[in-house]
Motif scaffolding. Structure first.
Motif, short mmCIF file in Angstrom:
data_model
loop_
_atom_site.label_atom_id
_atom_site.label_comp_id
_atom_site.label_asym_id
_atom_site.label_seq_id
_atom_site.Cartn_x
_atom_site.Cartn_y
_atom_site.Cartn_z
N ALA A 1 40.99 44.26 48.90
CA ALA A 1 42.33 43.60 49.74
C ALA A 1 42.59 44.40 51.05
CB ALA A 1 43.53 43.44 48.92
N ALA A 2 42.35 45.79 50.71
CA ALA A 2 42.60 46.79 51.75
C ALA A 2 41.21 46.74 52.84
CB ALA A 2 42.42 48.39 51.23
N ARG A 3 40.18 46.50 52.27
CA ARG A 3 39.08 46.07 53.37
C ARG A 3 39.35 45.01 54.12
NH1 ARG A 3 35.73 47.44 48.95
NH2 ARG A 3 35.04 45.31 48.82
N LEU B 1 48.97 42.11 45.16
CA LEU B 1 49.89 42.32 44.14
C LEU B 1 48.85 42.16 42.75
CD1 LEU B 1 51.97 41.12 46.17
CD2 LEU B 1 53.27 40.52 44.05
N PHE B 2 48.84 43.07 41.85
CA PHE B 2 48.21 42.80 40.60
C PHE B 2 48.92 41.90 39.75
CE2 PHE B 2 47.20 44.13 36.18
CZ PHE B 2 45.99 43.84 36.18
N LYS B 3 48.37 40.92 39.09
CA LYS B 3 48.86 39.99 38.26
C LYS B 3 48.03 39.81 36.91
CE LYS B 3 50.47 35.15 37.57
NZ LYS B 3 49.83 34.97 36.31
N ALA B 4 48.75 40.06 35.78
CA ALA B 4 48.38 39.87 34.45
C ALA B 4 49.39 39.63 33.46
CB ALA B 4 47.77 41.12 34.16
N SER B 5 49.16 38.99 32.37
CA SER B 5 50.03 38.61 31.31
C SER B 5 50.12 39.63 30.19
CB SER B 5 49.88 37.19 31.01
OG SER B 5 50.39 36.39 32.10
#
Length: 128
Positions: free
Chosen positions: A48-50, A56-60
């Motif tokens: 994403a930075a590149r 946003l990190f998404k995980a359950s």
């Protein structure tokens, strides 16, 4: 110029709404363990930075709606929230997770989760 119907939501430096650039929300479906979550967040954040894309990190922490009753559901609330806290602190990106009850929403917010998602199957529950 902002119109009367345009909705803008800000999360730190990230702006959601009718704006550019697109925000990347990505991560594993379910948290497997801390090492995997941190590795994924690190790699996705770098990509994403590149691309100069907010991330946003998404995980359950608990995937109750799995395709098989025998499927791994996740580490559970307490350990899952601890792993999300580590991702946020060590990688430096906001974190998003889904919640299944009002108490889980309170616990996740208290743990520093930036965005809470209500799963589609639960979106009609009036308590949530």
């Amino acid at each position: 110029m902002k119109t009367a119907t345009e909705k803008i939501v800000r999360l730190g430096r990230i702006t959601f709404g009718n704006t550019e650039p697109l925000v990347l929300i990505a991560g594993p479906c379910v948290i497997e363990d801390a090492n995997f979550a941190l590795m994924m967040a690190r790699k996705l954040s770098a990509i994403a930075a590149r691309q100069k894309t907010p991330y946003l990190f998404k995980a359950s922490y608990d995937k109750a709606n799995r395709s098989s009753i025998k499927s791994f559901r996740g580490p559970g609330l307490r350990l899952g929230l601890e792993i999300l806290r580590r991702v946020k602190e060590e990688i430096g990106c906001p974190v998003l997770t889904d919640v299944h009850s009002t108490q889980e929403a309170i616990d996740a917010a208290a743990a520093g989760v930036d965005v809470l998602q209500v799963p589609a199957f639960l979106s009609r529950q009036t308590d949530l």
